[in-house]
Design a protein around this motif. Structure first.
Motif, short mmCIF file in Angstrom:
data_model
loop_
_atom_site.label_atom_id
_atom_site.label_comp_id
_atom_site.label_asym_id
_atom_site.label_seq_id
_atom_site.Cartn_x
_atom_site.Cartn_y
_atom_site.Cartn_z
N LYS A 93 0.74 -1.12 0.11
CA LYS A 93 0.08 -0.10 -0.11
C LYS A 93 0.97 1.22 -0.05
O LYS A 93 0.45 2.24 -0.70
CB LYS A 93 -1.00 0.13 1.30
CG LYS A 93 -0.54 0.25 2.48
CD LYS A 93 -1.23 0.24 3.80
CE LYS A 93 -0.99 0.42 4.97
NZ LYS A 93 0.25 -0.79 5.32
N SER A 94 2.03 1.27 0.75
CA SER A 94 2.83 2.75 0.67
C SER A 94 3.33 2.82 -0.53
O SER A 94 3.23 3.91 -1.08
CB SER A 94 4.03 2.16 1.73
OG SER A 94 3.23 2.20 3.23
N SER A 95 4.23 1.99 -1.22
CA SER A 95 4.96 2.05 -2.50
C SER A 95 3.54 2.39 -3.63
O SER A 95 3.76 3.33 -4.50
CB SER A 95 5.54 1.14 -3.08
OG SER A 95 4.84 -0.28 -2.91
N VAL A 96 2.61 1.71 -3.71
CA VAL A 96 1.43 1.96 -4.65
C VAL A 96 1.10 3.26 -4.40
O VAL A 96 0.70 4.24 -5.25
CB VAL A 96 0.49 0.84 -4.51
CG1 VAL A 96 -0.73 1.24 -5.25
CG2 VAL A 96 1.09 -0.51 -4.93
N ALA A 155 3.10 6.04 -5.81
CA ALA A 155 3.24 6.05 -7.04
C ALA A 155 1.71 6.65 -7.74
O ALA A 155 1.76 7.30 -8.47
CB ALA A 155 3.44 4.73 -7.58
N VAL A 156 0.80 6.28 -7.01
CA VAL A 156 -0.73 6.65 -7.50
C VAL A 156 -0.99 8.15 -7.16
O VAL A 156 -1.17 8.84 -8.21
CB VAL A 156 -1.80 6.07 -6.72
CG1 VAL A 156 -3.03 6.84 -7.00
CG2 VAL A 156 -1.64 4.51 -7.37
N ALA A 157 -0.16 8.68 -6.18
CA ALA A 157 -0.28 10.13 -5.94
C ALA A 157 0.57 10.98 -6.80
O ALA A 157 0.03 12.04 -7.50
CB ALA A 157 0.17 10.53 -4.53
N THR A 158 1.82 10.45 -7.23
CA THR A 158 2.64 11.10 -8.33
C THR A 158 2.09 10.87 -9.48
O THR A 158 1.86 12.03 -10.47
CB THR A 158 3.80 10.26 -8.43
OG1 THR A 158 4.55 10.30 -7.12
CG2 THR A 158 4.75 10.89 -9.32
N ARG A 159 1.30 9.97 -10.01
CA ARG A 159 0.71 9.99 -11.20
C ARG A 159 -0.53 10.99 -11.41
O ARG A 159 -0.59 11.42 -12.45
CB ARG A 159 -0.01 8.55 -11.78
CG ARG A 159 1.06 7.52 -11.74
CD ARG A 159 1.55 7.29 -13.46
NE ARG A 159 0.43 6.84 -14.01
CZ ARG A 159 0.25 5.39 -14.36
NH1 ARG A 159 1.12 4.51 -13.80
NH2 ARG A 159 -0.78 5.24 -15.03
N LEU A 160 -1.39 11.19 -10.25
CA LEU A 160 -2.41 12.16 -10.39
C LEU A 160 -2.23 13.51 -10.13
O LEU A 160 -3.00 14.13 -10.09
CB LEU A 160 -3.50 11.47 -9.31
CG LEU A 160 -4.02 10.15 -9.70
CD1 LEU A 160 -4.79 9.49 -8.48
CD2 LEU A 160 -4.86 9.97 -11.28
N PRO A 175 4.77 12.99 -2.54
CA PRO A 175 4.90 11.44 -2.77
C PRO A 175 6.29 10.95 -3.23
O PRO A 175 6.69 9.90 -3.08
CB PRO A 175 3.74 11.21 -3.90
CG PRO A 175 3.49 12.32 -4.59
CD PRO A 175 3.78 13.64 -3.55
N SER A 176 7.06 11.82 -4.09
CA SER A 176 8.41 11.40 -4.62
C SER A 176 9.56 11.67 -3.68
O SER A 176 10.52 11.08 -3.85
CB SER A 176 8.62 12.51 -5.85
OG SER A 176 8.85 13.78 -5.40
N PHE A 209 4.38 -4.70 -9.28
CA PHE A 209 4.28 -3.34 -9.05
C PHE A 209 3.12 -2.65 -10.02
O PHE A 209 2.27 -1.86 -9.33
CB PHE A 209 5.64 -2.71 -8.57
CG PHE A 209 5.39 -1.13 -8.19
CD1 PHE A 209 5.01 -0.98 -6.85
CD2 PHE A 209 5.65 -0.14 -9.21
CE1 PHE A 209 4.82 0.38 -6.73
CE2 PHE A 209 5.62 1.17 -8.57
CZ PHE A 209 5.00 1.32 -7.44
N ALA A 210 3.67 -2.40 -11.12
CA ALA A 210 2.88 -1.72 -12.19
C ALA A 210 1.61 -2.02 -12.03
O ALA A 210 0.54 -1.30 -12.49
CB ALA A 210 3.61 -1.93 -13.66
N GLY A 211 1.37 -3.45 -12.17
CA GLY A 211 -0.18 -4.04 -11.98
C GLY A 211 -1.08 -3.64 -10.91
O GLY A 211 -2.20 -3.10 -10.85
N SER A 212 -0.27 -3.37 -9.75
CA SER A 212 -0.89 -3.01 -8.34
C SER A 212 -1.29 -1.36 -8.46
O SER A 212 -2.24 -0.89 -8.16
CB SER A 212 -0.03 -3.19 -7.36
OG SER A 212 0.58 -4.55 -6.99
N VAL A 213 -0.39 -0.59 -9.00
CA VAL A 213 -0.65 0.75 -9.34
C VAL A 213 -1.73 0.98 -10.22
O VAL A 213 -2.85 1.89 -9.92
CB VAL A 213 0.67 1.34 -9.93
CG1 VAL A 213 0.33 3.01 -10.28
CG2 VAL A 213 1.78 1.50 -8.67
#
Length: 249
Positions: free
Chosen positions: A36-39, A42-47, A93-94, A231-235
């Protein structure tokens, strides 16, 4: 001949008013090693959203108490320390940071010493009341300033922000969680490393589940099982859930 004037055409537009975006709060719960943390980062960064790690608050308090020489089982003293805690939580997030009294403890709070002792702090109900208050304030402020926030922890979907825009439980099988955390801590997921990690993961989840819900989804919370996802699939799985929810009014 009629002297009545012809009504002027209406100047009001028949076009409906444009919908305004509202701050988005993505609340993610999950057990240790679920990703959950790494995902979440990554989600926050993408958005382009901010990121709030609520678990870091409990770790920071554990570090603060130990630095002060307080016994973590002294519930009254620890609760007072929570109220006094001079905490600054970076929400990029980065590069999220955790600063206590001017000292950057971002790395220190991830040590085995803190990981093995943080449950004594996290299960203190007076501590939880104070830190939940702080979490709500921070999540609201970040969402308002950045248009959205991804907040992750243990009881976000049920206690901290039960009215979040998106409520997710990110989970994985115990085997997958142990392998991930073992690789994170020891660089390998061989039998010896997994065994060394088991107590930290399984015992902590058991202890923390006495005061917070993060092993099963509450009504209205969507489960994202990452056991068989990379990881990519989880994100992407989390992004799909976020993108499926309307964010305008």
């Amino acid at each position: 001949m009629s002297t009545e004037s012809t009504p002027e055409p209406s100047t009001e537009s028949s076009t409906p008013p444009s919908l305004e975006p509202v701050p988005v709060v993505v609340a993610i719960d999950g057990p240790s090693g679920s990703g959950k943390s790494s995902v979440s980062k990554a989600v926050a960064t993408r958005l382009g959203y901010g990121y709030v790690d609520t678990g870091a608050m409990y770790r920071a308090l554990a570090w603060y108490c130990l630095d002060l020489g307080l016994g973590l089982t002294d519930q009254a003293a620890v609760a007072q320390a929570a109220r006094d805690l001079p905490l600054e939580l970076g929400t990029d997030p980065s590069a999220p940071t955790v600063v206590v009294g001017g000292t950057d403890v971002s790395a220190a709070i991830r040590t085995t010493e803190i990981s093995s002792r943080v449950s004594a702090v996290a299960t203190n109900l007076d501590v939880r009341a104070e830190l939940v208050r702080r979490q709500r304030e921070l999540i609201a402020a970040v969402a308002a300033s950045q248009g959205g926030v991804v907040a992750e922890g243990r009881d976000l979907t049920t206690v901290v922000v039960p009215d979040a825009t998106v409520r997710l439980l990110v989970t994985a099988s115990e085997e997958a969680r142990l392998a991930r955390r073992s690789t994170e801590l020891h660089g390998t997921a061989d039998a010896a490393s997994v065994a060394a990690t088991r107590d930290q993961i399984v015992r902590r989840d058991k202890d923390d589940s006495a005061v917070s819900q993060f092993l099963t989804a509450a009504p209205g919370v969507t489960v994202v099982d990452t056991s068989d996802l990379d990881f990519a699939g989880s994100v992407q799985a989390v992004l799909d859930e976020v993108n499926a929810v309307p964010t305008t009014r």
